[in-house]
Write a protein that holds these residues in place. Sequence first.
Motif, PDB file in Angstrom:
ATOM      1  N   LEU A  50       0.848  -1.185   0.000  1.00  0.00           N
ATOM      2  CA  LEU A  50       0.000   0.000   0.000  1.00  0.00           C
ATOM      3  C   LEU A  50       0.889   1.243   0.000  1.00  0.00           C
ATOM      4  N   PRO A  51       0.417   2.348  -0.551  1.00  0.00           N
ATOM      5  CA  PRO A  51       1.278   3.526  -0.711  1.00  0.00           C
ATOM      6  C   PRO A  51       1.558   4.268   0.595  1.00  0.00           C
ATOM      7  N   TRP A  52       0.677   4.141   1.583  1.00  0.00           N
ATOM      8  CA  TRP A  52       0.867   4.802   2.869  1.00  0.00           C
ATOM      9  C   TRP A  52       0.034   4.071   3.926  1.00  0.00           C
ATOM     10  N   ARG A  53       0.149   4.509   5.168  1.00  0.00           N
ATOM     11  CA  ARG A  53      -0.488   3.807   6.284  1.00  0.00           C
ATOM     12  C   ARG A  53      -1.970   4.177   6.358  1.00  0.00           C
ATOM     13  N   ILE A  54      -2.790   3.408   5.683  1.00  0.00           N
ATOM     14  CA  ILE A  54      -4.234   3.649   5.654  1.00  0.00           C
ATOM     15  C   ILE A  54      -4.840   3.119   6.954  1.00  0.00           C
ATOM     16  N   MET A  80     -10.647   5.699  -4.462  1.00  0.00           N
ATOM     17  CA  MET A  80     -11.182   6.800  -5.270  1.00  0.00           C
ATOM     18  C   MET A  80     -10.507   8.100  -4.851  1.00  0.00           C
ATOM     19  N   ALA A  81      -9.991   8.842  -5.832  1.00  0.00           N
ATOM     20  CA  ALA A  81      -9.424  10.164  -5.585  1.00  0.00           C
ATOM     21  C   ALA A  81     -10.498  11.196  -5.907  1.00  0.00           C
ATOM     22  N   LEU A  82     -11.096  11.786  -4.875  1.00  0.00           N
ATOM     23  CA  LEU A  82     -12.144  12.786  -5.101  1.00  0.00           C
ATOM     24  C   LEU A  82     -11.556  14.064  -5.676  1.00  0.00           C
ATOM     25  N   THR A  83     -10.376  14.425  -5.188  1.00  0.00           N
ATOM     26  CA  THR A  83      -9.609  15.562  -5.692  1.00  0.00           C
ATOM     27  C   THR A  83      -8.143  15.144  -5.622  1.00  0.00           C
ATOM     28  N   PRO A  84      -7.215  15.953  -6.148  1.00  0.00           N
ATOM     29  CA  PRO A  84      -5.798  15.598  -6.012  1.00  0.00           C
ATOM     30  C   PRO A  84      -5.339  15.459  -4.564  1.00  0.00           C
ATOM     31  N   ASN A  85      -6.109  15.987  -3.608  1.00  0.00           N
ATOM     32  CA  ASN A  85      -5.702  15.962  -2.206  1.00  0.00           C
ATOM     33  C   ASN A  85      -6.582  15.108  -1.306  1.00  0.00           C
ATOM     34  N   ILE A  86      -7.702  14.601  -1.811  1.00  0.00           N
ATOM     35  CA  ILE A  86      -8.636  13.842  -0.978  1.00  0.00           C
ATOM     36  C   ILE A  86      -8.822  12.442  -1.560  1.00  0.00           C
ATOM     37  N   GLU A  87      -8.625  11.426  -0.740  1.00  0.00           N
ATOM     38  CA  GLU A  87      -8.747  10.033  -1.163  1.00  0.00           C
ATOM     39  C   GLU A  87      -9.736   9.290  -0.277  1.00  0.00           C
ATOM     40  N   LEU A  88     -10.416   8.332  -0.884  1.00  0.00           N
ATOM     41  CA  LEU A  88     -11.270   7.404  -0.151  1.00  0.00           C
ATOM     42  C   LEU A  88     -10.800   5.979  -0.416  1.00  0.00           C
ATOM     43  N   TRP A  89     -10.767   5.156   0.618  1.00  0.00           N
ATOM     44  CA  TRP A  89     -10.419   3.738   0.500  1.00  0.00           C
ATOM     45  C   TRP A  89     -11.515   2.908   1.151  1.00  0.00           C
ATOM     46  N   ALA A  90     -11.852   1.786   0.545  1.00  0.00           N
ATOM     47  CA  ALA A  90     -12.836   0.868   1.125  1.00  0.00           C
ATOM     48  C   ALA A  90     -12.371  -0.558   0.879  1.00  0.00           C
ATOM     49  N   SER A 147      -8.722  10.345   3.534  1.00  0.00           N
ATOM     50  CA  SER A 147      -7.484  11.049   3.811  1.00  0.00           C
ATOM     51  C   SER A 147      -7.407  12.352   3.023  1.00  0.00           C
ATOM     52  N   TRP A 148      -6.882  13.383   3.693  1.00  0.00           N
ATOM     53  CA  TRP A 148      -6.523  14.627   3.015  1.00  0.00           C
ATOM     54  C   TRP A 148      -5.017  14.814   3.161  1.00  0.00           C
ATOM     55  N   HIS A 149      -4.356  15.218   2.083  1.00  0.00           N
ATOM     56  CA  HIS A 149      -2.920  15.405   2.163  1.00  0.00           C
ATOM     57  C   HIS A 149      -2.460  16.526   1.249  1.00  0.00           C
ATOM     58  N   ASP A 150      -1.320  17.104   1.603  1.00  0.00           N
ATOM     59  CA  ASP A 150      -0.598  17.993   0.704  1.00  0.00           C
ATOM     60  C   ASP A 150       0.873  17.605   0.767  1.00  0.00           C
ATOM     61  N   GLU A 151       1.753  18.473   0.346  1.00  0.00           N
ATOM     62  CA  GLU A 151       3.172  18.117   0.252  1.00  0.00           C
ATOM     63  C   GLU A 151       3.779  17.751   1.607  1.00  0.00           C
ATOM     64  N   ASN A 152       3.309  18.378   2.687  1.00  0.00           N
ATOM     65  CA  ASN A 152       3.932  18.181   3.996  1.00  0.00           C
ATOM     66  C   ASN A 152       2.993  17.627   5.058  1.00  0.00           C
ATOM     67  N   SER A 153       1.759  17.275   4.705  1.00  0.00           N
ATOM     68  CA  SER A 153       0.803  16.840   5.711  1.00  0.00           C
ATOM     69  C   SER A 153      -0.065  15.699   5.185  1.00  0.00           C
ATOM     70  N   GLN A 211     -14.307  -0.642  15.151  1.00  0.00           N
ATOM     71  CA  GLN A 211     -13.071   0.092  15.414  1.00  0.00           C
ATOM     72  C   GLN A 211     -13.040   1.412  14.652  1.00  0.00           C
ATOM     73  N   ALA A 212     -12.364   2.391  15.242  1.00  0.00           N
ATOM     74  CA  ALA A 212     -12.119   3.673  14.592  1.00  0.00           C
ATOM     75  C   ALA A 212     -10.672   4.060  14.844  1.00  0.00           C
ATOM     76  N   GLN A 213     -10.055   4.699  13.849  1.00  0.00           N
ATOM     77  CA  GLN A 213      -8.644   5.077  13.981  1.00  0.00           C
ATOM     78  C   GLN A 213      -8.367   6.344  13.191  1.00  0.00           C
ATOM     79  N   SER A 214      -7.509   7.185  13.740  1.00  0.00           N
ATOM     80  CA  SER A 214      -7.072   8.399  13.047  1.00  0.00           C
ATOM     81  C   SER A 214      -5.553   8.484  13.099  1.00  0.00           C
ATOM     82  N   ILE A 215      -4.959   8.976  12.018  1.00  0.00           N
ATOM     83  CA  ILE A 215      -3.516   9.162  11.930  1.00  0.00           C
ATOM     84  C   ILE A 215      -3.257  10.542  11.332  1.00  0.00           C
ATOM     85  N   PHE A 216      -2.598  11.396  12.094  1.00  0.00           N
ATOM     86  CA  PHE A 216      -2.286  12.750  11.643  1.00  0.00           C
ATOM     87  C   PHE A 216      -0.771  12.903  11.544  1.00  0.00           C
TER      88      PHE A 216
END
Length: 421
Positions: free
Chosen positions: A136-140, A162-172, A213-219, A234-239
């Motif tokens: 996987l490309p990152w820790r989902i 699904m990439a909703l925008t260049p910065n917002i992703e959905l995984w299922a 997930s929302w991301h930019d170059e540094n976040s 279960q619920a989990q968040s990673i910032f």
Amino acid sequence: MQKSAKIAAISIAVAAACPSAWAIQLSDDESALRFRLKNELRRADKPSAGTGRDIYAWVQGGLIDFNSEYYAQFIGVEGGAYYVYKLGAHNDMSTRWYLDGHESFGYALGAIKIKPTENIRLKLGRFGTDYGYGSLPWRIPLIAGNSQRTLPTVSEGALGYMALTPNIELWAMWRSRVFQWTDSATGIRDEGVYNSATGKYDKHRPRTFLAASWHDENSRYSVGGSVQDDVSTQAQSIFEKRIPLTKDHALKGELLGSYVKLEGLSRSSSQPDETGLVSGQLSWSAPWGGLFASGGYLQHAMSGAVVDTDIGYPFSLSLDRNREGMQSWQAGVNYRLTPQLTMTLAPIVTRGYESSQRDVQIKGIGLLGAVNYKVAEGPLQGMNVFLAADKGREKRDGSTLGDRLNYWDVKMSIQYDFMLK
């Protein structure tokens, strides 16, 4: 011994025969074949493991991954074959889940990939879900595994992106079967209810995941959840946030939060049926290496056969961090002697309780040292050698294990990847 030497020689010979190889991840959009050789050695004394405290295991893994491009920009395939062989063990010692009860173990995986549009991907079959391995490309949150053993986490079912925008992703993901590092005895098993009396998952219950997930170059800010009847919600968040300070210096903060509630048949009348976890890490990087500090708190420990609550940032090969009301605090330094050679030193302190009754307090202190070397050129370019040693002590007044527990642990890993395109 001759058999062990023979397999080790084969590993070295295969690696040396591919001078153009280097460590690289598979790209989803191109055809490639990746080979991974991984040799692991573990020797330890872990008194909190009771009769299994004396640990020795030596294994050799061979892993192959294949990925195709998308034909007609729509459909593709991926697959693999993973195999691990026991090079060394003793009947009077525990292997600490390295091939328990087996001389060797292996399995195959394969999936169909579908790309309806450029921003939608779907995978059906048996596929990797281990971000540490590169599946996987990152820790989902919740979807991603991070096996520290020879074989990575594998899921069977359907995975969608699904990439909703260049910065917002959905995984299922909908998963009916799974392989995790502790499961070499049961292999690719049905998801479901764990029976502690038999050590098997004897009631099939698929698990459903959703993450955003929302991301930019540094976040990157990610949240996720999962539901599994008779097992857990279960619920989990990673910032994650990186702050560039100068050209060669940066500060990075990470925060993990997790909540678990056991459901139905997995609930216990004598143990807590819900728990919370919070853990964070702050690191400063520089050309010579870096400094880091981390901490974590676990409300209630739970059986790893049901849910994984051992996921905080503080790390020790020896000391227990997955216990009742457990606090873990760690600070460390990474020092780069050369561009290829890095040394780590990281003391750790723990405070918690042995059980949910909180009748025995645990006070632990330990020190982790590690060396990592990556071959930068020549026929073994990309080979990574990791050696860690750990020493710890716990005070447990009134424990049946003893009032003072002394730990030591040594782990070595040699990994080599090479790619054919």
